[in-house]
Design a protein around this motif. Structure first.
Motif, PDB file in Angstrom:
ATOM      1  N   ASN A  80     -29.841  -4.934  11.621  1.00 53.81           N
ATOM      2  CA  ASN A  80     -28.791  -5.735  12.243  1.00 53.81           C
ATOM      3  C   ASN A  80     -27.880  -6.355  11.184  1.00 53.81           C
ATOM      4  N   THR A  81     -28.438  -6.743  10.055  1.00 57.97           N
ATOM      5  CA  THR A  81     -27.643  -7.342   8.981  1.00 57.97           C
ATOM      6  C   THR A  81     -27.311  -6.330   7.881  1.00 57.97           C
ATOM      7  N   PHE A  82     -28.206  -5.377   7.678  1.00 50.97           N
ATOM      8  CA  PHE A  82     -28.056  -4.442   6.564  1.00 50.97           C
ATOM      9  C   PHE A  82     -26.971  -3.401   6.814  1.00 50.97           C
ATOM     10  N   SER A  83     -26.809  -2.951   8.054  1.00 51.78           N
ATOM     11  CA  SER A  83     -25.939  -1.815   8.358  1.00 51.78           C
ATOM     12  C   SER A  83     -24.497  -2.056   7.934  1.00 51.78           C
ATOM     13  N   LYS A  84     -23.937  -3.193   8.314  1.00 45.85           N
ATOM     14  CA  LYS A  84     -22.542  -3.484   7.960  1.00 45.85           C
ATOM     15  C   LYS A  84     -22.376  -3.605   6.450  1.00 45.85           C
ATOM     16  N   LYS A  85     -23.369  -4.210   5.800  1.00 46.43           N
ATOM     17  CA  LYS A  85     -23.299  -4.356   4.343  1.00 46.43           C
ATOM     18  C   LYS A  85     -23.248  -2.985   3.667  1.00 46.43           C
ATOM     19  N   LEU A  86     -24.107  -2.083   4.130  1.00 52.77           N
ATOM     20  CA  LEU A  86     -24.159  -0.760   3.516  1.00 52.77           C
ATOM     21  C   LEU A  86     -22.868   0.012   3.761  1.00 52.77           C
ATOM     22  N   LEU A  87     -22.400   0.019   5.008  1.00 48.61           N
ATOM     23  CA  LEU A  87     -21.187   0.767   5.331  1.00 48.61           C
ATOM     24  C   LEU A  87     -20.001   0.248   4.523  1.00 48.61           C
ATOM     25  N   ASN A  88     -19.965  -1.043   4.281  1.00 46.69           N
ATOM     26  CA  ASN A  88     -18.900  -1.643   3.481  1.00 46.69           C
ATOM     27  C   ASN A  88     -19.063  -1.292   1.994  1.00 46.69           C
ATOM     28  N   TYR A  89     -20.306  -1.045   1.593  1.00 49.24           N
ATOM     29  CA  TYR A  89     -20.641  -0.780   0.190  1.00 49.24           C
ATOM     30  C   TYR A  89     -20.327   0.656  -0.222  1.00 49.24           C
ATOM     31  N   ILE A  90     -20.347   1.574   0.750  1.00 50.95           N
ATOM     32  CA  ILE A  90     -20.126   2.996   0.437  1.00 50.95           C
ATOM     33  C   ILE A  90     -18.651   3.220   0.128  1.00 50.95           C
ATOM     34  N   ASP A  91     -18.374   3.495  -1.150  1.00 53.32           N
ATOM     35  CA  ASP A  91     -17.006   3.763  -1.574  1.00 53.32           C
ATOM     36  C   ASP A  91     -16.941   5.103  -2.291  1.00 53.32           C
ATOM     37  N   PRO A  99     -17.212  -4.731  15.978  1.00 60.41           N
ATOM     38  CA  PRO A  99     -17.519  -5.852  16.877  1.00 60.41           C
ATOM     39  C   PRO A  99     -18.809  -6.571  16.487  1.00 60.41           C
ATOM     40  N   GLU A 100     -18.821  -7.875  16.699  1.00 60.75           N
ATOM     41  CA  GLU A 100     -19.977  -8.698  16.330  1.00 60.75           C
ATOM     42  C   GLU A 100     -21.237  -8.285  17.095  1.00 60.75           C
ATOM     43  N   ASN A 101     -21.046  -7.769  18.320  1.00 65.63           N
ATOM     44  CA  ASN A 101     -22.216  -7.468  19.159  1.00 65.63           C
ATOM     45  C   ASN A 101     -22.810  -6.078  18.902  1.00 65.63           C
ATOM     46  N   TRP A 102     -22.294  -5.374  17.888  1.00 70.78           N
ATOM     47  CA  TRP A 102     -22.850  -4.045  17.584  1.00 70.78           C
ATOM     48  C   TRP A 102     -24.206  -4.173  16.914  1.00 70.78           C
ATOM     49  N   ILE A 103     -25.210  -3.627  17.562  1.00 74.66           N
ATOM     50  CA  ILE A 103     -26.562  -3.543  16.985  1.00 74.66           C
ATOM     51  C   ILE A 103     -26.914  -2.056  16.942  1.00 74.66           C
ATOM     52  N   PRO A 104     -27.102  -1.476  15.750  1.00 74.86           N
ATOM     53  CA  PRO A 104     -27.310  -0.028  15.665  1.00 74.86           C
ATOM     54  C   PRO A 104     -28.540   0.441  16.441  1.00 74.86           C
ATOM     55  N   ASN A 105     -28.377   1.552  17.158  1.00 77.46           N
ATOM     56  CA  ASN A 105     -29.506   2.139  17.889  1.00 77.46           C
ATOM     57  C   ASN A 105     -30.267   3.106  16.975  1.00 77.46           C
ATOM     58  N   GLU A 106     -31.229   3.800  17.543  1.00 78.48           N
ATOM     59  CA  GLU A 106     -32.121   4.627  16.725  1.00 78.48           C
ATOM     60  C   GLU A 106     -31.381   5.730  15.973  1.00 78.48           C
ATOM     61  N   SER A 107     -30.490   6.463  16.654  1.00 80.06           N
ATOM     62  CA  SER A 107     -29.792   7.561  15.976  1.00 80.06           C
ATOM     63  C   SER A 107     -28.852   7.038  14.895  1.00 80.06           C
ATOM     64  N   GLU A 108     -28.293   5.856  15.123  1.00 78.97           N
ATOM     65  CA  GLU A 108     -27.423   5.246  14.120  1.00 78.97           C
ATOM     66  C   GLU A 108     -28.240   4.747  12.926  1.00 78.97           C
ATOM     67  N   ARG A 154     -30.168   4.866   7.364  1.00 78.31           N
ATOM     68  CA  ARG A 154     -31.323   4.972   6.463  1.00 78.31           C
ATOM     69  C   ARG A 154     -31.092   6.076   5.428  1.00 78.31           C
ATOM     70  N   LEU A 155     -30.561   7.209   5.887  1.00 76.95           N
ATOM     71  CA  LEU A 155     -30.295   8.317   4.963  1.00 76.95           C
ATOM     72  C   LEU A 155     -29.142   7.990   4.019  1.00 76.95           C
ATOM     73  N   PHE A 156     -28.118   7.305   4.514  1.00 81.56           N
ATOM     74  CA  PHE A 156     -27.031   6.875   3.625  1.00 81.56           C
ATOM     75  C   PHE A 156     -27.612   6.068   2.454  1.00 81.56           C
ATOM     76  N   SER A 157     -28.509   5.155   2.770  1.00 77.74           N
ATOM     77  CA  SER A 157     -29.044   4.233   1.751  1.00 77.74           C
ATOM     78  C   SER A 157     -29.870   4.967   0.707  1.00 77.74           C
ATOM     79  N   GLU A 185     -17.452   1.521  23.750  1.00 75.10           N
ATOM     80  CA  GLU A 185     -17.423   0.110  23.324  1.00 75.10           C
ATOM     81  C   GLU A 185     -17.612  -0.018  21.812  1.00 75.10           C
ATOM     82  N   PHE A 186     -18.449   0.869  21.246  1.00 77.90           N
ATOM     83  CA  PHE A 186     -18.740   0.805  19.808  1.00 77.90           C
ATOM     84  C   PHE A 186     -18.072   1.972  19.056  1.00 77.90           C
TER      85      PHE A 186
END
Length: 583
Positions: free
Chosen positions: A91-102, A493-502, A507-510, A552-553
């Motif tokens: 919930n907290t890690f996903s946005k950080k990682l996506l922002n980190y990938i450059d 959106p603030e209410n985005w919580i990644p589901n299993e496929s996401e 996880r693989l990106f990281s 929505e997402f």
């Protein structure tokens, strides 16, 4: 991001060890568990502590896990048997990682070290054949991975211009009056390295039938080595340079370019071979009995001696190779050679000689050989399968497959895509197998659109097509970049919580930077090949299970697609494989 998580997990473990008054070991290893159900990171520290504490690893793991405190990054920490597993808070890690990938994602820190990497180095007596291919592909992928790993890399092709095979070709031209021209009008057979290969075949056949030619060939070698016959020198150089023209053309077709071509003759002409032989004599390990040799049995346990000089005073390949390695030792921090497994004894011998000379010893990556199933290809020459043959076959097979699938593309478009798919199939199929294992090249597997490299390339093309449908796609985007959408992580959106496929994608990106690090440290490339396939498979599952546009997402899912195709392209690029924009 993975490295930061790794450091955070280590810090948590250290805090727990302090609380239990356990000694903190010098190294705490953090790895990926084999199954994501067992967490995202795992440690085997309980095994390290077991000997010192005289307790079973399971007991230590249970005791330690009870005092480990989860952080913002980890939602829970559990012991499973002797292992301690960390579960990421997505919930907290996903946005950080996506922002980190450059654009530089996966680039490791600068090592301030130079690697001289030698690969291919096939004798210039004909075209590259399938026996050379694994060396070339493996060496080129290593170069790409070393660069991403933070090293300065110089790739070299060691040119054997003084070998007997070249002398046989020169003998064929100067004494047997053979020419490079014949009555063949097939395009491939008119390629200059193929012409030289045919001339070598004829001259070698004549030599086998007339043993008296051998003395003349030996005299040619001796005369060329002396450098005193300008006309003879020109003939040797002409043969080698022309053959290398064809070899470079073939390598270029499969996306391989060397930085330097180092001719072995220079080490004779510059006096380096004699200088090195004299230095080895000074070590006291040489003996002479018709020939000068390095005695390796009594002190080093190697039964075969290293001959340094023939009875007629001429050098051998081994001593010229030794001079080449001394040269590399002077210009490199690390020497890496890619060699077939049949060179193991020679490497042992030369390594001992280099140690006696107090020079750097090469790291050698050995590989086993490639076979083709009987009847899978034919060759007009009936001697070997050239890399050119293999490339042509791959492109034709890819064209046939594309023609079944795409009736909306022109012949030129089909051919362009078929080249990318065909060459990618060859490179991927060979790269995906650890070099210690033999390979039997199977076309049905290599060009499998569902399981092979084509399936990874298709995942990229599918993702790019989806992004182009979106009104967020930047029409002027550079597809080499990590950002091709007019979106930022702040738009999620603030209410985005990644589901299993996401989560599986994230996880693989990281893992990508750690996969690069493992490949660099192990001097292997098959991990990158497996990672590319895993990422493509995960993306395909995501693509099939989730609606991306008009959802929505939509924004976070578009960003997931954007990062997925970027990392797919980058990981395949490490293997020298391109991706088509459509398939």
């Amino acid at each position: 991001m993975y490295f930061k998580l790794k450091e955070e997990a280590i810090s948590i473990i250290k805090d727990g060890l302090k609380e239990l008054n356990f000694e903190i070991p010098g190294e705490i290893k953090i790895d990926f568990p084999p199954n994501p159900d067992l967490g995202d990171l795992t440690t085997t520290i309980s095994f390290v502590l077991a000997k010192k504490l005289r307790k079973p690893p399971i007991e230590i793991a249970n005791q330690l896990s009870e005092v480990l405190k989860p952080s913002k990054s980890f939602i829970k920490i559990l012991s499973v048997g002797p292992y301690i597993n960390f579960y990421i808070n997505y919930n907290t890690f996903s946005k950080k990682l996506l922002n980190y990938i450059d654009d530089d994602y996966g680039q490791l820190s600068n090592k301030n070290k130079k690697i001289v990497l030698e690969h291919t180095s096939a004798n210039p007596n004909g075209p590259l054949h399938i026996g050379h291919l694994r060396n070339s592909l493996f060496g080129d992928a290593l170069k790409r991975i070393f660069l991403l790993g933070g090293y300065d890399v110089l790739t070299q092709y060691y040119v054997n211009d003084m070998g007997r095979q070249i002398a046989i070709i020169v003998f064929g031209i100067t004494k047997l009056e053979l020419t490079l021209e014949d009555d063949l009008n097939i395009e491939l057979d008119n390629k200059i390295d193929h012409k030289i290969g045919r001339l070598y075949y004829k001259a070698n056949k004549a030599t086998n039938e007339n043993p008296e030619f051998n003395e003349e060939i030996s005299n040619l070698i001796k005369e060329y080595e002396s450098g005193n016959n300008p006309e003879l020198n020109k003939t040797f150089e002409f043969v080698v340079e022309k053959c290398l023209e064809g070899v470079k053309e073939t390598l270029n077709e499969i996306n391989i370019r060397h930085d330097e071509f180092i001719w072995e003759g220079r080490f004779i002409r510059e006096g380096k071979v004699n200088e090195i032989v004299d230095n080895l004599i000074d070590t006291g390990y040489t003996k002479e009995n018709d020939v000068l040799y390095l005695d390796l049995l009594d002190d080093f346990g190697i039964e075969k001696e290293l001959v340094l000089r023939r009875s007629d005073g001429t050098s051998l390949y081994s001593t010229r190779d030794l001079a080449y390695h001394v040269y590399k030792s002077k210009i490199a921090d690390i020497i890496v050679d890619v060699l077939g497994s049949d060179h193991k004894l020679a490497v042992e011998q030369i390594s001992i000689a280099l140690e006696l000379l107090k020079e750097k010893v090469p790291e050698v990556v050995f590989y086993e050989f490639i076979n083709l199933p009987e009847g899978s290809m034919s060759t007009r020459r009936g001697v070997f399968i050239s890399v050119d043959d293999l490339i042509n076959e791959a492109i034709i097979r890819a064209q046939n497959e594309l023609n079944k699938r795409r009736d909306d593309l022109s012949e030129d478009e089909i051919l362009e895509i078929a080249k990318i798919i065909g060459i990618g199939a060859i490179r991927y199929y060979i790269s995906k197998i650890s070099p210690e294992k033999h390979i039997t090249f199977k076309w049905d597997e290599a060009l499998n659109f569902e399981k092979g490299c084509a399936s990874i390339q298709y995942a990229y093309a599918r993702g790019l097509k989806l992004l182009k449908k979106s009104d967020k796609f930047n029409l002027n985007a550079d597809l080499e970049k990590s950002k091709i959408l007019d979106l930022s992580i702040n738009d999620v959106p603030e209410n985005w919580i990644p589901n299993e496929s996401e989560i599986n994608l994230i996880r693989l990106f990281s893992k990508f930077p750690s996969i690069v690090e493992d490949s660099v440290n192990s001097r292997r490339v098959h991990q990158i090949a497996q990672y590319s396939l895993d990422l493509a498979n995960s993306f395909n599952k995501f693509y099939k299970s989730e609606q991306v546009i008009n959802n929505e997402f939509e924004i976070p899912r578009l960003i997931l697609v954007e990062k997925a195709i970027f990392i797919i392209k980058k990981s395949l690029g490490l293997l020298g494989i391109e991706v088509p924009e459509t398939m």
